[in-house]
Write a protein that holds these residues in place. Structure first.
Motif, PDB file in Angstrom:
ATOM      1  N   LEU A  32       2.005   4.672   5.210  1.00  0.00           N
ATOM      2  CA  LEU A  32       0.977   3.720   5.607  1.00  0.00           C
ATOM      3  C   LEU A  32      -0.023   4.384   6.549  1.00  0.00           C
ATOM      4  O   LEU A  32       0.342   5.151   7.427  1.00  0.00           O
ATOM      5  CB  LEU A  32       1.597   2.504   6.295  1.00  0.00           C
ATOM      6  CG  LEU A  32       2.375   1.521   5.406  1.00  0.00           C
ATOM      7  CD1 LEU A  32       3.004   0.431   6.269  1.00  0.00           C
ATOM      8  CD2 LEU A  32       1.465   0.900   4.360  1.00  0.00           C
ATOM      9  N   ASN A  33      -1.277   4.025   6.346  1.00  0.00           N
ATOM     10  CA  ASN A  33      -2.353   4.541   7.188  1.00  0.00           C
ATOM     11  C   ASN A  33      -2.869   3.448   8.119  1.00  0.00           C
ATOM     12  O   ASN A  33      -3.051   3.658   9.305  1.00  0.00           O
ATOM     13  CB  ASN A  33      -3.484   5.071   6.288  1.00  0.00           C
ATOM     14  CG  ASN A  33      -4.584   5.744   7.059  1.00  0.00           C
ATOM     15  OD1 ASN A  33      -5.149   5.152   7.964  1.00  0.00           O
ATOM     16  ND2 ASN A  33      -4.897   6.969   6.701  1.00  0.00           N
ATOM     17  N   ILE A  86      -3.887  -3.564   3.626  1.00  0.00           N
ATOM     18  CA  ILE A  86      -3.101  -2.394   4.003  1.00  0.00           C
ATOM     19  C   ILE A  86      -3.625  -1.164   3.266  1.00  0.00           C
ATOM     20  O   ILE A  86      -4.083  -1.250   2.126  1.00  0.00           O
ATOM     21  CB  ILE A  86      -1.594  -2.602   3.734  1.00  0.00           C
ATOM     22  CG1 ILE A  86      -1.324  -2.812   2.244  1.00  0.00           C
ATOM     23  CG2 ILE A  86      -1.066  -3.765   4.537  1.00  0.00           C
ATOM     24  CD1 ILE A  86       0.164  -2.857   1.920  1.00  0.00           C
ATOM     25  N   PHE A  87      -3.561  -0.018   3.934  1.00  0.00           N
ATOM     26  CA  PHE A  87      -4.038   1.252   3.393  1.00  0.00           C
ATOM     27  C   PHE A  87      -2.934   2.289   3.512  1.00  0.00           C
ATOM     28  O   PHE A  87      -2.103   2.234   4.422  1.00  0.00           O
ATOM     29  CB  PHE A  87      -5.278   1.741   4.159  1.00  0.00           C
ATOM     30  CG  PHE A  87      -6.483   0.836   4.055  1.00  0.00           C
ATOM     31  CD1 PHE A  87      -7.497   1.115   3.155  1.00  0.00           C
ATOM     32  CD2 PHE A  87      -6.597  -0.293   4.864  1.00  0.00           C
ATOM     33  CE1 PHE A  87      -8.609   0.291   3.061  1.00  0.00           C
ATOM     34  CE2 PHE A  87      -7.701  -1.126   4.779  1.00  0.00           C
ATOM     35  CZ  PHE A  87      -8.707  -0.825   3.868  1.00  0.00           C
ATOM     36  N   TRP A  88      -2.940   3.264   2.600  1.00  0.00           N
ATOM     37  CA  TRP A  88      -1.986   4.361   2.680  1.00  0.00           C
ATOM     38  C   TRP A  88      -2.670   5.673   2.337  1.00  0.00           C
ATOM     39  O   TRP A  88      -3.799   5.702   1.833  1.00  0.00           O
ATOM     40  CB  TRP A  88      -0.782   4.127   1.760  1.00  0.00           C
ATOM     41  CG  TRP A  88      -1.138   3.864   0.312  1.00  0.00           C
ATOM     42  CD1 TRP A  88      -1.288   4.763  -0.699  1.00  0.00           C
ATOM     43  CD2 TRP A  88      -1.383   2.568  -0.274  1.00  0.00           C
ATOM     44  NE1 TRP A  88      -1.606   4.139  -1.867  1.00  0.00           N
ATOM     45  CE2 TRP A  88      -1.660   2.796  -1.644  1.00  0.00           C
ATOM     46  CE3 TRP A  88      -1.389   1.256   0.205  1.00  0.00           C
ATOM     47  CZ2 TRP A  88      -1.947   1.746  -2.526  1.00  0.00           C
ATOM     48  CZ3 TRP A  88      -1.671   0.223  -0.679  1.00  0.00           C
ATOM     49  CH2 TRP A  88      -1.933   0.469  -2.010  1.00  0.00           C
ATOM     50  N   ASN A  89      -1.982   6.775   2.640  1.00  0.00           N
ATOM     51  CA  ASN A  89      -2.543   8.104   2.423  1.00  0.00           C
ATOM     52  C   ASN A  89      -2.427   8.512   0.959  1.00  0.00           C
ATOM     53  O   ASN A  89      -1.524   8.076   0.236  1.00  0.00           O
ATOM     54  CB  ASN A  89      -1.819   9.135   3.297  1.00  0.00           C
ATOM     55  CG  ASN A  89      -1.970   8.843   4.777  1.00  0.00           C
ATOM     56  OD1 ASN A  89      -3.028   8.431   5.230  1.00  0.00           O
ATOM     57  ND2 ASN A  89      -0.897   9.034   5.538  1.00  0.00           N
ATOM     58  N   GLU A 128      11.203   3.254   3.591  1.00  0.00           N
ATOM     59  CA  GLU A 128      10.615   1.938   3.818  1.00  0.00           C
ATOM     60  C   GLU A 128       9.933   1.917   5.184  1.00  0.00           C
ATOM     61  O   GLU A 128      10.465   2.437   6.164  1.00  0.00           O
ATOM     62  CB  GLU A 128      11.706   0.878   3.749  1.00  0.00           C
ATOM     63  CG  GLU A 128      11.211  -0.550   3.953  1.00  0.00           C
ATOM     64  CD  GLU A 128      12.369  -1.534   3.951  1.00  0.00           C
ATOM     65  OE1 GLU A 128      12.528  -2.256   2.950  1.00  0.00           O
ATOM     66  OE2 GLU A 128      13.115  -1.570   4.959  1.00  0.00           O
ATOM     67  N   GLU A 129       8.768   1.324   5.262  1.00  0.00           N
ATOM     68  CA  GLU A 129       8.041   1.197   6.522  1.00  0.00           C
ATOM     69  C   GLU A 129       7.879  -0.280   6.866  1.00  0.00           C
ATOM     70  O   GLU A 129       8.051  -1.156   6.009  1.00  0.00           O
ATOM     71  CB  GLU A 129       6.678   1.881   6.428  1.00  0.00           C
ATOM     72  CG  GLU A 129       6.787   3.379   6.159  1.00  0.00           C
ATOM     73  CD  GLU A 129       5.431   4.045   6.099  1.00  0.00           C
ATOM     74  OE1 GLU A 129       4.988   4.568   7.141  1.00  0.00           O
ATOM     75  OE2 GLU A 129       4.823   4.051   5.016  1.00  0.00           O
TER      76      GLU A 129
END
Length: 369
Positions: free
Chosen positions: A125-126, A141-144, A207-208
């Motif tokens: 997650l970013n 939500i954003f991720w790399n 998992e985050e």
């Protein structure tokens, strides 16, 4: 002669503007092979233009990978999600000449990307980052980017390993996701991302989690008004008694508070007919949408309903003070009464005691609140 000179000037200006030469790719160069998929594409700079547009596709002039993406007035571009592996890609640069001067589309150049034989790595997650708190419930939500990934499987839930919001959904080759509905407020949210490419899915990714807060709306400006008193007296013969709430609000709720402090929802209409004495709670709210965020700005109040009777004045005690008369009014009856002396307009008070009253003929009033 003057008209001819103006014509020539305009003609030359147009010729110079549209005569701008198209740039060439500097990396990767036209015809290159084994090109890295996580590259930054660069080309020659061009003067006297407003900007560049870049399209990438699998056919000459195509845009199925990137469709006329603006690079501004800089001569490079990095694809957010990389490029597909082992693919012949055509790059088409267009020159934005400015308002009223059109768009100049240049010839496509071609290169071939490298072959990938391994699975993509796990991503993270970013926004919000892992273990973040007070996350806006309506947040995206954003991720790399995961090297070589061509898509992501996304799972979201309210407990670890239990994905009751979203389960194993293929969101495509993107780096963000906005749920159809806001996340629950003040709740731990668990997220698992599984990148995949032509070689398969990357399993066993960690998992985050993050925790939501309440919405970001400042409700101090949107709180509805409550004008119900702390105690409502109803005459014995007046049950059921109609009470009207705030009709200008988005909604209301009437609750009965039980002996064990649990609540029973009675109605969601602006008016309610009270049928018995006891403790009640009135809740009123406004639906607010502000800067992409939505929420309920709510106010509530507990009030007590009692049986009331018309008051009867039983006695009036009068004594002389240093600055006037002191009067104590006695009233009998079941109710919550208020008192006034002589003037009934805006002069009622809760206390039956009046001090420093000028000696004269007086009329005393008692009424139920």
């Amino acid at each position: 002669m003057q008209r001819k000179s103006i014509f020539i000037f305009l003609f030359l200006t147009g010729f110079l503007t549209f005569g701008q030469e198209c740039p060439s790719l500097t990396f990767p160069v036209d015809g290159a092979t084994n090109v890295p998929i996580d590259l930054t594409i660069t080309w020659n700079s061009v003067e006297n233009i407003e900007g560049f547009l870049l399209s990438l596709g699998t056919t000459p002039g195509g845009n199925n990978i990137l469709n006329s993406r603006s690079a501004g007035n800089i001569n490079y571009f990095t694809p957010d999600t990389g490029l597909p592996a082992h693919t012949v890609i055509y790059a088409t640069i267009s020159l934005f000449m400015g308002e009223g001067e059109g768009l100049k589309v240049c010839s496509s150049e071609v290169f071939t990307t490298e072959t990938i034989t391994e699975l993509p790595p796990c991503t993270a997650l970013n926004i919000p980052v892992n273990n973040a708190t007070e996350v806006r419930p309506g947040a995206e939500i954003f991720w790399n980017y995961s090297f070589s990934a061509i898509g992501y499987l996304l799972s979201i839930g309210t407990s670890s390993g239990e994905y009751d919001i979203l389960f194993d959904v293929d969101v495509g080759n993107v780096l963000s996701y906005r749920p159809d509905q806001d996340f629950p407020v003040n709740q731990d949210i668990y997220v698992t991302l599984v990148p995949y490419n032509e070689n398969g899915e990357r399993t066993n990714c960690v998992e985050e989690r993050f925790r939501t807060g309440s919405n970001n709306i400042d409700c101090s400006e949107f709180l509805p008004i409550i004008d119900i008193p702390d105690q409502v007296g109803i005459c014995v013969n007046d049950f059921p008694k109609r009470i009207l709430g705030n009709v200008a609000s988005s909604g209301v709720r009437w609750f009965k508070i039980n002996n064990d402090n649990s609540e029973t929802l009675l109605s969601e209409n602006p008016e309610y007919f009270i049928e018995e004495v006891g403790l009640y709670r009135y809740e009123v709210y406004n639906e607010v949408s502000l800067f992409g965020d939505t929420g309920q700005c709510m106010a509530s109040k507990e009030f007590t309903v009692i049986v009331s009777e018309h008051p009867q004045i039983s006695n009036v005690d009068i004594s002389r003070g240093r600055q006037g008369l002191n009067i104590v009014v006695g009233a009998i009856g079941t109710g919550d009464y208020e008192y006034a002396v002589e003037n009934r307009v805006n002069s009622y008070q809760d206390s039956p005691i009046f001090q420093n009253i000028e000696p004269t003929d007086l009329t005393i009033y008692v009424r139920d609140k």
